[in-house]
Design a protein around this motif. Structure first.
Motif, PDB file in Angstrom:
ATOM      1  N   ILE A  48      30.793  14.566  69.904  1.00  0.00           N
ATOM      2  CA  ILE A  48      29.353  14.856  69.904  1.00  0.00           C
ATOM      3  C   ILE A  48      28.582  13.561  69.664  1.00  0.00           C
ATOM      4  O   ILE A  48      28.880  12.806  68.729  1.00  0.00           O
ATOM      5  N   LEU A  49      27.592  13.296  70.507  1.00  0.00           N
ATOM      6  CA  LEU A  49      26.734  12.127  70.351  1.00  0.00           C
ATOM      7  C   LEU A  49      25.288  12.589  70.423  1.00  0.00           C
ATOM      8  O   LEU A  49      24.820  13.044  71.468  1.00  0.00           O
ATOM      9  N   ALA A  50      24.578  12.511  69.304  1.00  0.00           N
ATOM     10  CA  ALA A  50      23.165  12.901  69.253  1.00  0.00           C
ATOM     11  C   ALA A  50      22.322  11.639  69.155  1.00  0.00           C
ATOM     12  O   ALA A  50      22.483  10.842  68.229  1.00  0.00           O
ATOM     13  N   ILE A  51      21.426  11.462  70.125  1.00  0.00           N
ATOM     14  CA  ILE A  51      20.605  10.261  70.194  1.00  0.00           C
ATOM     15  C   ILE A  51      19.190  10.574  69.699  1.00  0.00           C
ATOM     16  O   ILE A  51      18.648  11.640  69.978  1.00  0.00           O
ATOM     17  N   GLY A  52      18.609   9.638  68.984  1.00  0.00           N
ATOM     18  CA  GLY A  52      17.233   9.778  68.525  1.00  0.00           C
ATOM     19  C   GLY A  52      16.265   9.246  69.563  1.00  0.00           C
ATOM     20  O   GLY A  52      16.484   8.183  70.157  1.00  0.00           O
ATOM     21  N   GLY A  53      15.189   9.974  69.807  1.00  0.00           N
ATOM     22  CA  GLY A  53      14.202   9.548  70.780  1.00  0.00           C
ATOM     23  C   GLY A  53      13.572   8.222  70.394  1.00  0.00           C
ATOM     24  O   GLY A  53      13.210   8.015  69.239  1.00  0.00           O
ATOM     25  N   PRO A  54      13.403   7.299  71.348  1.00  0.00           N
ATOM     26  CA  PRO A  54      12.870   5.970  71.028  1.00  0.00           C
ATOM     27  C   PRO A  54      11.345   5.891  71.009  1.00  0.00           C
ATOM     28  O   PRO A  54      10.792   4.835  70.717  1.00  0.00           O
ATOM     29  N   TRP A  65      10.582  11.272  73.185  1.00  0.00           N
ATOM     30  CA  TRP A  65      11.222  10.524  74.271  1.00  0.00           C
ATOM     31  C   TRP A  65      10.213   9.814  75.161  1.00  0.00           C
ATOM     32  O   TRP A  65      10.544   8.855  75.839  1.00  0.00           O
ATOM     33  N   PHE A  66       8.986  10.297  75.164  1.00  0.00           N
ATOM     34  CA  PHE A  66       7.878   9.634  75.840  1.00  0.00           C
ATOM     35  C   PHE A  66       6.600  10.131  75.181  1.00  0.00           C
ATOM     36  O   PHE A  66       6.601  11.170  74.499  1.00  0.00           O
ATOM     37  N   PRO A  67       5.484   9.405  75.309  1.00  0.00           N
ATOM     38  CA  PRO A  67       4.268   9.759  74.567  1.00  0.00           C
ATOM     39  C   PRO A  67       3.797  11.185  74.849  1.00  0.00           C
ATOM     40  O   PRO A  67       3.720  11.612  76.002  1.00  0.00           O
ATOM     41  N   ALA A  68       3.479  11.914  73.783  1.00  0.00           N
ATOM     42  CA  ALA A  68       2.972  13.283  73.893  1.00  0.00           C
ATOM     43  C   ALA A  68       1.657  13.466  73.152  1.00  0.00           C
ATOM     44  O   ALA A  68       0.932  14.426  73.420  1.00  0.00           O
ATOM     45  N   PHE A  69       1.347  12.541  72.203  1.00  0.00           N
ATOM     46  CA  PHE A  69       0.099  12.603  71.443  1.00  0.00           C
ATOM     47  C   PHE A  69      -0.470  11.204  71.313  1.00  0.00           C
ATOM     48  O   PHE A  69       0.275  10.225  71.186  1.00  0.00           O
ATOM     49  N   ASP A  70      -1.804  11.120  71.318  1.00  0.00           N
ATOM     50  CA  ASP A  70      -2.424   9.831  71.034  1.00  0.00           C
ATOM     51  C   ASP A  70      -2.647   9.698  69.531  1.00  0.00           C
ATOM     52  O   ASP A  70      -2.257  10.573  68.745  1.00  0.00           O
ATOM     53  N   PHE A  71      -3.275   8.613  69.102  1.00  0.00           N
ATOM     54  CA  PHE A  71      -3.443   8.351  67.675  1.00  0.00           C
ATOM     55  C   PHE A  71      -4.412   9.318  67.000  1.00  0.00           C
ATOM     56  O   PHE A  71      -4.490   9.378  65.777  1.00  0.00           O
ATOM     57  N   TYR A  72      -5.139  10.098  67.800  1.00  0.00           N
ATOM     58  CA  TYR A  72      -6.061  11.088  67.248  1.00  0.00           C
ATOM     59  C   TYR A  72      -5.470  12.491  67.280  1.00  0.00           C
ATOM     60  O   TYR A  72      -6.150  13.464  66.927  1.00  0.00           O
ATOM     61  N   GLY A  73      -4.225  12.607  67.702  1.00  0.00           N
ATOM     62  CA  GLY A  73      -3.573  13.905  67.746  1.00  0.00           C
ATOM     63  C   GLY A  73      -3.831  14.693  69.007  1.00  0.00           C
ATOM     64  O   GLY A  73      -3.419  15.861  69.103  1.00  0.00           O
ATOM     65  N   ASN A  74      -4.499  14.100  69.986  1.00  0.00           N
ATOM     66  CA  ASN A  74      -4.751  14.790  71.242  1.00  0.00           C
ATOM     67  C   ASN A  74      -3.506  14.757  72.137  1.00  0.00           C
ATOM     68  O   ASN A  74      -2.761  13.777  72.139  1.00  0.00           O
ATOM     69  N   ASP A  75      -3.315  15.826  72.896  1.00  0.00           N
ATOM     70  CA  ASP A  75      -2.162  15.899  73.793  1.00  0.00           C
ATOM     71  C   ASP A  75      -2.260  14.861  74.902  1.00  0.00           C
ATOM     72  O   ASP A  75      -3.338  14.616  75.456  1.00  0.00           O
ATOM     73  N   ILE A  76      -1.102  14.275  75.230  1.00  0.00           N
ATOM     74  CA  ILE A  76      -0.970  13.432  76.409  1.00  0.00           C
ATOM     75  C   ILE A  76      -0.156  14.227  77.425  1.00  0.00           C
ATOM     76  O   ILE A  76       1.018  14.515  77.189  1.00  0.00           O
ATOM     77  N   PRO A  77      -0.737  14.643  78.536  1.00  0.00           N
ATOM     78  CA  PRO A  77       0.004  15.457  79.512  1.00  0.00           C
ATOM     79  C   PRO A  77       1.267  14.744  79.997  1.00  0.00           C
ATOM     80  O   PRO A  77       1.271  13.527  80.203  1.00  0.00           O
ATOM     81  N   ALA A  78       2.334  15.523  80.178  1.00  0.00           N
ATOM     82  CA  ALA A  78       3.605  14.936  80.606  1.00  0.00           C
ATOM     83  C   ALA A  78       3.518  14.335  81.999  1.00  0.00           C
ATOM     84  O   ALA A  78       4.343  13.485  82.361  1.00  0.00           O
ATOM     85  N   SER A  79       2.538  14.771  82.792  1.00  0.00           N
ATOM     86  CA  SER A  79       2.392  14.244  84.148  1.00  0.00           C
ATOM     87  C   SER A  79       1.464  13.028  84.205  1.00  0.00           C
ATOM     88  O   SER A  79       1.239  12.477  85.281  1.00  0.00           O
TER      89      SER A  79
END
Length: 273
Positions: A67-73, A88-102
């Protein structure tokens, strides 16, 4: 035709040590039965930690599987990635607003993560002597939510480059438009299982049908991609639902290679060459 005594190799493989790749945090656990024939690489969900995920992998109790569990960078604002969790990739900005995955920041973050993970797998899972370089079909990817998206992206990207893993499982995780790569003109297929709940509040039924269509459009053979809809399941890890657990275990058991250790240990067994 010549007969040769069947040679057995060491059952365990060299453990993957943190010092081998300090750019990522991860937890490695050898197979509980001492035979590291396969390896299951785990990608946690947004805001989770690899230490939690390695425990989930151990509880699966897969035979002959490390088993190899990797931590998101990708750090999450106001969270300590080492102690609390990451993505794993940005999902929130510094104000807590959502960053769309697209969005562009998310897609750029995914590409950066992909490059880092490919480098890690090449140097730590494949390149080291005695690991899985000769047997990429014994390497399996498993991700939840955002980690499932990354597992799918990694599986497709590596298959595109000629490295076909044994399979990819994504639980409540999908690729967005612009993510992943097409296998239509590649030489490899990829076995995929996506598990989705019909009560998922993060990805409701009105959305995952379109996501399924997009994923299938990337496949060289759409028949190698299975989507399992679990009645009553929300946005959650596999747990008490028997159908869900059975789907996952059947997918893995039908693709994992297991050694017959009793046969290998017999002194009068010969290999025909």
């Amino acid at each position: 035709m010549n007969l040769h005594p069947l040679k057995t190799t060491l059952h365990s493989k060299p453990p993957i040590q943190p010092s081998e790749f300090p750019q990522l945090h991860f937890s490695y656990s050898p197979s509980q039965d001492g035979v590291d024939q396969n390896i299951l690489i785990l990608f946690h969900g947004l805001g989770d930690h690899h230490r939690n995920f390695v425990q989930f992998g151990k509880r699966m109790n897969l035979p002959q599987t490390a088993i190899l569990a990797i931590g998101g960078p990708s750090p999450i604002p106001a969270m300590d990635p080492i102690e609390e969790g990451s993505g794993w990739f940005p999902a929130f900005d510094f104000y807590g607003n959502d960053i769309p995955a697209s969005s562009k920041p998310a897609l750029q973050g995914l590409l950066k993560t992909r490059a880092l993970l490919i480098q890690f797998i090449q140097s730590c899972v494949f390149a080291a002597e005695g690991r899985w370089k000769q047997n990429p079909q014994n390497v399996f990817l498993f991700g939840f939510s955002q980690g499932g998206c990354v597992a799918l992206d990694m599986g497709l990207s590596c298959a595109r480059e000629g490295v076909a893993f044994g399979g990819v499982i994504s639980v409540c995780g999908w690729l967005e438009d612009g993510m992943g790569v097409s296998l239509k003109d590649a030489g490899n297929d990829l076995s995929i299982l996506v598990v989705q709940g019909n009560q998922d509040q993060v990805c409701p039924e009105s959305e995952y049908s379109a996501k399924r269509k997009y994923l299938l459009s990337l496949m060289r053979d759409p028949n190698t991609c299975e989507v399992a809809i679990i009645a009553g399941k929300g946005h959650s890890m596999p747990g008490s639902d028997r159908d869900e657990v059975l789907k996952i275990m059947q997918f893995l058991s039908s693709r994992m290679t297991l050694r017959n250790l009793k046969l290998e240990a017999m002194s009068d067994v010969y290999e025909v060459k």
